[in-house]
Design an enzyme around this catalytic site. Structure first.
Site, PDB file in Angstrom:
ATOM      1  N   HIS A 272       0.044   5.140   6.835  1.00 43.25           N
ATOM      2  CA  HIS A 272       0.493   5.276   5.449  1.00 43.25           C
ATOM      3  C   HIS A 272       1.109   6.656   5.201  1.00 43.25           C
ATOM      4  O   HIS A 272       0.856   7.604   5.935  1.00 43.25           O
ATOM      5  CB  HIS A 272      -0.674   5.045   4.488  1.00 43.25           C
ATOM      6  CG  HIS A 272      -1.178   3.636   4.495  1.00 43.25           C
ATOM      7  ND1 HIS A 272      -2.161   3.206   5.367  1.00 43.25           N
ATOM      8  CD2 HIS A 272      -0.809   2.560   3.760  1.00 43.25           C
ATOM      9  CE1 HIS A 272      -2.375   1.916   5.160  1.00 43.25           C
ATOM     10  NE2 HIS A 272      -1.576   1.494   4.196  1.00 43.25           N
TER      11      HIS A 272
ATOM     12  N   ASP B  51       4.763  -7.688   6.427  1.00 38.90           N
ATOM     13  CA  ASP B  51       5.369  -8.895   6.997  1.00 38.90           C
ATOM     14  C   ASP B  51       5.793  -8.648   8.435  1.00 38.90           C
ATOM     15  O   ASP B  51       5.538  -9.462   9.324  1.00 38.90           O
ATOM     16  CB  ASP B  51       6.581  -9.317   6.153  1.00 38.90           C
ATOM     17  CG  ASP B  51       6.216  -9.671   4.731  1.00 38.90           C
ATOM     18  OD1 ASP B  51       6.096 -10.862   4.430  1.00 38.90           O
ATOM     19  OD2 ASP B  51       6.031  -8.746   3.924  1.00 38.90           O
TER      20      ASP B  51
ATOM     21  N   SER C 204       0.808  -1.223   0.000  1.00 30.51           N
ATOM     22  CA  SER C 204       0.000   0.000   0.000  1.00 30.51           C
ATOM     23  C   SER C 204       0.835   1.264   0.000  1.00 30.51           C
ATOM     24  O   SER C 204       0.327   2.328  -0.340  1.00 30.51           O
ATOM     25  CB  SER C 204      -0.953  -0.002   1.194  1.00 30.51           C
ATOM     26  OG  SER C 204      -0.243  -0.205   2.400  1.00 30.51           O
TER      27      SER C 204
END
Length: 1493
Positions: free
Chosen positions: A664, A523, A409
């Site tokens: 983000h 991850d 993203s």
């Protein structure tokens, strides 16, 4: 056990343990007819101390205000709503049975725990029954809650224990925020969610109006079902199935929606909507997913009868009613014991919004001027190279023409353009602002790598613009996927490569490309949940797979691999209370980074893992594996490795760099990242910046006059630290890292004098010398993959290592003097040989090259291996696919035999042969200039000898697991005798397949059976025991010693003539390498061996074997044609000409040529059964024996729904269509509205054959208009229909068909193709018209006019698009496929057409076979699969968005104009043609309209 008199002193919170253990009878009673039993509480009171002390709280009269409500005031507890935890929603959606017990148990368990707590304060409290099951089943939405509320109120009014108007009530309303069917476009989310809230608001309004004295908990339980392991693993798929969104909701989408829902409710409730009276209030209670009920206890218990989620929910509610509403987001650090909270003398009341003066927490939107993150590029030299560079090490920025990106993203740019506070908009992917590939506006306003490069080359392409996911056209080559992890990179790389190959704007071979890859945040955020899965090895292994795809397939590419950022700095933003961030959302997005305490072991583990991710990424690039080609490199860009949290002047984390979710990047960070990446690209390898301060302005640097290139290891004079120098014979660096080094004492000497290639490059495989071989490859199982070849005798675990560089048929380690393999032998003849494997690793590793064998593979997996192999050969620049001569070695079968006894059908001889044939057929079709060695498999019987003679040395248990069917049966048993017969049958099937001659139809291809392994003699020790030194430690896989003998035997077999090849191998023998001779210098084939293949057994019929597993129809008749299974078809029908009436199909002479053998017709015939007559209906009858409509025999009365007519043309199709509709409507056997119909249309050959006679009458326009009229009739008149339109064949091939047996000539039957000379303008024009018929029919078929109905589809079946005339063993047209006129098809031809049509129907649109494979096999009929059980349409092939409603951008008239205009230039030729026809007209034969198509 405790003694009965022992006194127990327990911690207060251990009260719950005893409570849970003694509640079985309570729950059972609640689920049955008995109410709550008081004696349960008595038992608890005897043994445990309650953590709260009601006596310490002064008792007053019952409160008159809900804002001073105590637990002691509560009289009754009730619940309504969707409380589903036991089976998840997916089971319900799939119609799994949900019992009343499981549903009510969940609800009662929650009320049980709450009641026990409250009862301590209010002994008379009781709970009402939960909603009955039929009213509590989960649905999409909350529309059933109103009915439950009415029923609850009725219960309370009727209950004699309750004074409805004066007693206080605790009502829990359970709802699921995630059970709303959210629209996929994020722009519609807010409107939709607001609408769904209104349903729940109406319910609360109803309770507010009807229920006095009530405290209402509004409980969002969506996290309960999402917290189960299966849900966490697979994601919330239930909504996706219901809503039919094009993609699964990501964790980001789920978390953002839930946060938005909670925030919206708290805003609404805090404004006092339900606080207008003192007797009623509503509190929003979020259930926290991370609340683990075991943390309420000091001792874990696993045998309590209560569901874990139910306990957590009850405890969450209890503590939630204690907490000030505004502090519900304050989560305890993971791992700490969570206390059971209690009311106190200072705070005795249940908290409410008004009592707490609560105002909802909303993001503070700072008003600040929007500053464009633009940049100026002022570099003195911005020109490209004078000549397009051929080396990536001489690449200037202006040479870049294509840009791409892979990642998650952060590259998809979620929230990059979101306004402050608009958290829901974080779901929007602002790809045009993405740091590495965005192309919005220009560099003056938007700083991205793409916009920087556009200053150097304005023609750059590939960048993304605007918003949308990776599948939108604006995304272009930004193939990053929100939520992606390292495991997703290979599929992204695959899609990126395919996009670049297929885009007309990109010259894939010539354009220089820059691709940026950035992954790892997700991850790390999940790493604590499965440390093994998220290991550094798996992380870099998945990156390596993606890079391998790019390395193998993409020429002229510079790949930026950006290392994962230092993610722990995110904690600063999360922990700083002065920064307004949605913490519960942030923690949900990245739990493993944020939920642990600062000094915890878990956090230290994460930090170390972060470092290992970075280090392993360095090692991957530093291995040099991506620097084997001059036009490709991967460069590590480390600027984010030590990135710190940007700060404000006051020293606080600067949230302006982040999207509203504080996770983000906002456009500000994207701009800084773009500048840092650009600078990294111009910094030499080894001297790159690995730490940037985002709060500081980052100035762009420029290429210098001395170093104008993007920096690589070579132009930086950088030496990789882990690379070992290679030798002249290309020994692998991987060998240095193998667990056990190979024994270099198994070499050989080659004494051949003549090692020269042919004087001229050979054009025939039968004149192929060893030195002519330029490429070597192999497929197979673990024997070819090299498992355990180099393992030490006592190192059993090392057998999993694949020593591919030592493999007998494909290894290239060291040289022949030390390692004997076929490639090392061939390199003595041609030192430029390529394709061999080096070192160790899997088939996916770059050093495996063309050794594509897979451990454990069976015959079924061969097709995938050869497909991968061919793809690699086609795309690798070291190989000239069209001209290089190749040797491919195939060995398979041992694993099939070892499992034969477990499923004799799955591993039958027929299926084994079919799988082998499929692989060889693919090679035969795809690979030019190839000699394929088929090595007879190693007889697994020899493994019995090894194990029986070395039971003390061989791992019996492991071996029995690997080959149970041969190693565990008794000697002399019927089972062993059967296995020996099966082995012989396998060997016979291989020989028959190779010697069928089907692979000797081309001069540049052959398959040769090398039988040296057919009879293997093992070596023995002096004591008579088998010599296990020839085997790996598992006593199954051959050791290097064995492989050396295999290599020698294979080489010698290749030089031995067919019919005289050695079919045995003595492992103890001293095998000397043979040499080609002056008289026999070639690798031996059937032809240069003067070998005649034995005659094939006679064929009794043209039926097919049905190998598909039993597959029924849909569970209920489908309403969508896109979910249509073969067994759903009830009616079959056909339109067309004499090919569909089957003229001459059964004719043995000219007398019966005009007979219509309709029962044998490929698309509609139903004579006999599939095993004797292959037709489409006979295949369908295997799925549905009650099929209607097929033809039988030769009489018109038994034609069924075959309305085809001999001599018919396209203009006759509307008439046939109307006749067919009338027959269906009048038939008593057909339910026109309900029955699914399959109709096949095949017409046009007569139009083409007579086109030159009258171009106007038989024009493309008329053909297409007639086809459209036909389809329009069906579309208007017939419900539930699947229409096959079979593409017209290429008729020019008919010119090849001639012979003495032909009763007629092509010239007489099809004059327009038969009369014109070869290479004449007239013949070329007819070819063009033929193609226009084909392309035009495709456009009509897929016109949007037939896509508006859910129960109707038209699909083009293109197996005749590139018509291949079948040839016999002499290379001449095989007349057995044709009737006596050599024009119509025989029964054999009809059988092949039926198979081709059926197989086309099971192939996705865009991937359908476009040629006819007319070769005899009884096993060519494909099967539907569990993954793909439906007939393919445009939509379920993934080529048409379901939501598409706009008409096609190509109007119908444009199709016609395009088709007509393309041959306007040929009109003059047609006129000339007509003037030259006079003499030919005199030769016009008798009227054959009854016998032509």
């Amino acid at each position: 056990m405790f003694h009965k008199n022992t006194k127990m002193s327990l911690q207060p919170s251990l009260f719950l343990l005893g409570l849970l253990l003694v509640k079985v009878t309570t729950i059972q009673a609640a689920l049955g007819s008995n109410p709550w039993e008081d004696q349960t509480w008595t038992e608890v009171q005897k043994n445990f101390s309650f953590p709260c002390r009601p006596e310490e709280i002064s008792a007053n009269l019952s409160s008159e205000s809900v804002h001073t409500l105590r637990f002691s005031d509560i009289k009754v507890i009730g619940a309504i709503g969707n409380l589903e935890t036991v089976p998840d929603a997916r089971m319900v959606l799939k119609q799994k049975k949900w019992t009343e017990r499981s549903q009510m148990q969940t609800c009662m368990q929650v009320l049980t725990v709450l009641s026990d707590f409250i009862k301590r304060f209010s002994p008379s409290v009781f709970s009402l029954p939960c909603p009955p099951v039929e009213k509590a089943l989960p649905r999409v939405g909350n529309e059933d809650l109103r009915a439950q509320a009415r029923e609850l109120i009725q219960h309370m009014k009727k209950n004699k224990q309750l004074n409805f108007h004066n007693d206080w009530k605790l009502i829990n309303v359970f709802f699921n925020a995630q059970s709303q069917c959210h629209p996929c476009p994020s722009s519609q989310q807010e409107t939709h969610m607001t609408s769904s809230m209104q349903e729940l608001t109406r319910l609360i309004d109803y309770l507010h109006q009807e229920v006095p004295k009530a405290f209402v908990n509004l409980v969002d339980i969506s996290e309960i079902k999402n917290s189960s392991p299966s849900q966490q693993e697979n994601g919330p798929r239930d909504l996706n199935e219901v809503c039919e969104c094009s993609e699964e909701p990501s964790r980001l989408a789920t978390a953002v929606r839930q946060w938005y829902y909670q925030n919206s409710w708290e805003k609404l409730l805090a404004l006092g909507r339900y606080d207008t009276q003192d007797t009623f209030t509503v509190i929003y209670q979020p259930f926290l997913q991370e609340m683990d009920p075991s943390l309420f206890l000091r001792k874990e218990t696993s045998n309590h009868p209560l569901n874990k989620s139910s306990i957590a929910l009850a405890l969450s509610l209890w503590n939630g009613m204690m907490d000030p509403t505004g502090r519900k987001e304050e989560l305890s650090p993971t791992g700490q014991r969570i206390p059971v909270k209690c009311p106190t003398q200072e705070h005795p009341f249940l908290f409410t919004y008004r009592k707490n003066n609560y105002l909802p927490i909303s993001p503070k939107i700072a008003k600040k001027s929007e500053r464009k993150e633009g940049t100026e590029v002022r570099c003195p030299d911005m020109d490209p190279s004078n000549v397009v560079p051929t080396s990536v090490h001489n690449l200037r920025p202006a040479d870049i023409k294509v840009i791409g990106a892979l990642g998650d993203s952060l590259t998809a740019a979620n929230g990059a353009g979101s306004k402050p506070g608009n958290i829901l908009d974080v779901l929007t992917q602002y790809r045009g602002l993405s740091w590495s590939i965005g192309g919005n506006e220009n560099i003056s306003t938007v700083t991205t790598l793409a916009n920087i490069l556009r200053e150097f080359n304005p023609s750059l392409t590939g960048f993304s613009t605007g918003t949308g996911n990776q599948n939108t056209f604006r995304a272009f080559l930004n193939q990053a996927v929100a939520g992606a992890k390292a495991k997703d990179l290979p599929s992204q790389a695959r899609r990126l490569v395919d996009l670049m190959k297929n885009d007309a704007r990109i010259n894939f071979q010539e354009d220089w490309k820059i691709i940026t890859l950035f992954i790892g945040g997700n991850d790390l955020c999940d790493s604590c949940n499965d440390p093994l899965y998220y290991s550094p090895q798996n992380f870099t292994g998945n990156i390596g797979k993606a890079l391998d795809i790019l390395h193998e397939e993409v020429p002229r590419a510079f790949v930026n691999l950006v290392t994962v950022l230092k993610i722990v700095s995110l904690r600063e933003l999360y922990q700083e209370e002065k920064v307004n961030c949605p913490r519960i959302l942030l923690r949900s997005l990245c739990p493993c980074v944020l939920k642990f305490e600062d000094n915890s072991t878990e956090l230290a583990t994460l930090i170390e893992l972060n470092k290992q991710y970075q280090e392993k990424t360095h090692q991957l690039v530093d291995s040099g594996r991506y620097d084997t080609k001059d036009d490709f490199t991967v460069v590590l860009q480390p600027f984010l490795e030590q990135v710190s949290m940007p700060k404000t002047p006051e020293g606080l984390p600067d949230s302006s760099f982040f999207a509203p979710d504080c996770f983000h990047f906002h456009s500000k960070s994207h701009a800084r990242a773009a500048r840092a990446l650009w600078n990294n690209m111009l910094e030499p390898v080894g001297e790159k910046t690995n730490e940037v301060q985002f709060e500081n302005n980052i100035d762009l640097i420029c290429p210098s006059q001395d170093q104008p290139y993007l920096r690589t290891y070579q132009n930086s004079n950088y030496i990789y630290p882990t690379v070992v120098a290679t030798t002249a014979v290309a020994t692998t660096t991987a060998a240095a890292t193998t667990p056990n080094s190979p024994n270099l004492g198994f070499g050989s000497q080659l004494w051949c004098e003549d090692r020269s290639p042919s004087t001229f490059r050979p054009t025939s495989v039968h004149a192929l010398k060893p030195a002519d071989i330029q490429v070597v490859a192999a497929v197979g199982d673990s024997l070819t993959a090299g498992n355990g070849i180099g393992s030490k005798p006592d190192d059993l675990p090392d057998v999993i290592t694949q020593y591919r560089g030592l493999s007998y048929s494909a290894g290239g380690d060291a040289s022949l003097e030390s390692v004997t393999t076929l490639p090392n032998i061939l390199r003595k003849f041609n030192r430029n040989l390529t394709g061999f494997a080096l070192g160790v690793g899997s088939a996916d590793d770059a050093n495996a090259f063309l050794n594509q064998a897979v451990p454990g593979a069976k015959a079924e997996g061969l097709i995938k291996q050869v497909q991968t192999l061919v793809k690699k050969m086609k795309t690798d620049q070291r190989i000239n696919f069209e001209t290089d001569w190749k040797v491919v070695t195939l060995l398979i079968g041992t694993n099939d035999l070892c499992d034969y006894c477990t499923d004799s059908n799955l591993y039958s001889v027929t299926k084994f042969s079919a799988h082998l044939q499929a692989a060889l057929d693919f090679l035969h079709k795809e690979v030019p200039n190839a000699l394929v060695n088929v090595v007879d498999f190693m007889n697994p019987i020899i493994l019995r000898q090894v194990f029986l003679g070395n039971q003390d040395k061989c791992p019996i248990l492991q071996a029995s697991y690997l080959c149970n069917c041969l190693l565990t049966v008794r000697e002399g048993s019927p089972e062993l005798a059967r296995m020996k017969e099966v082995i012989k049958a396998y060997q016979t099937s291989i020989r028959e397949l190779v010697e069928s001659g089907r692979y000797d139809t081309r001069e540049n291809f052959t398959v040769v059976l090398q039988p040296f392994l057919e009879n293997t003699k093992i070596a023995f020790q002096p004591d008579g025991s088998p010599d296990v030194s020839f085997f790996a430690p598992d006593c199954i896989h051959p050791s290097q010693k064995f492989h050396s003998q295999l290599s020698r035997a294979l080489w010698n077999n290749m030089l031995q003539p067919l019919g005289k090849k050695m079919d045995f191998l003595d492992l103890a023998a001293d095998i000397v390498l043979s040499c080609p001779t002056q008289e026999e210098p070639f690798l031996r084939t059937y032809r240069n061996s003067n070998y005649t293949y034995p005659a094939n057994p006679s064929i009794e019929n043209w039926g097919s074997d049905f190998l598909c597993p039993e597959q029924g129809s849909s569970s209920s008749s489908p309403t969508s044609v896109h979910q249509l299974r073969p067994a759903d078809i009830k009616v079959v029908a056909a339109l067309g000409d004499s090919l569909t009436t089957a003229i001459g199909a059964g004719a043995k002479n000219i007398t019966y040529l005009s007979t219509a053998w309709r029962g044998l017709s490929w698309s509609i015939g139903g004579d006999g059964v599939l095993e004797t007559h292959t037709t489409l209906p006979n295949i369908l009858k295997k799925f549905n024996p009650y099929l209607h409509g097929f033809s039988t025999g030769i009489q018109k009365e038994t034609a069924g729904l075959n309305v085809a007519a001999g001599g018919a043309m396209a203009q006759d199709m509307p008439k046939q269509a109307r006749e067919l509709v009338d027959r269906m409507k009048k038939s008593s056997e057909i339910n026109l509205e309900q029955d699914w119909k399959l109709i096949t249309i095949f017409v046009g050959s007569n139009d083409l054959c007579l086109y030159c006679e009258n171009p106007e009458a038989h024009s493309v326009k008329n053909y297409l208009q007639s086809l459209q009229q036909t389809l329009d009739i069906f579309y208007k008149e017939l419900p539930r229909s699947f229409i096959n339109v079979v593409e017209i064949m290429e008729l020019v091939g008919l010119r090849q068909i001639q012979g003495e047996k032909c009763e007629m000539t092509t010239q007489s039957i099809c004059p327009c193709f038969g009369r014109s000379p070869d290479n004449s303008p007239e013949l070329q024009e007819m070819k063009n018209v033929n193609r226009h018929f084909q392309s035009g029919s495709s456009m009509i078929t897929y016109s949007h006019r037939y896509m508006e109905r859910e129960d109707f589809a038209v699909v083009m079946q293109p197996f005749f698009q590139s018509t291949v005339v079948p040839l016999d063993d002499k290379g001449k047209p095989d007349l057995s496929f044709f009737s006596v006129d050599c024009f119509h098809f025989s029964e054999r031809g009809h059988a092949e057409m039926a198979i081709a049509l059926w197989n086309n129907m099971l192939e996705p649109v865009g991937q359908k076979q476009t040629y006819n494979n007319f070769t005899y096999s009884r096993t060519k009929v494909k099967c539907p699969t569990s993954d793909n059980p439906y007939f393919y349409t445009l939509r379920n092939s993934g080529l048409l968005r379901q939501e598409t409603k706009k008409s096609s951008t190509i109007p119908y008239w444009a199709v016609l104009v395009a088709a007509i205009a393309s041959f306007v230039a040929g009109v003059v030729l047609v006129m000339v043609w007509r003037t030259r026809k006079c003499s030919r007209k005199e030769e016009h034969p008798i009227n054959l309209m009854s016998t032509v198509f």
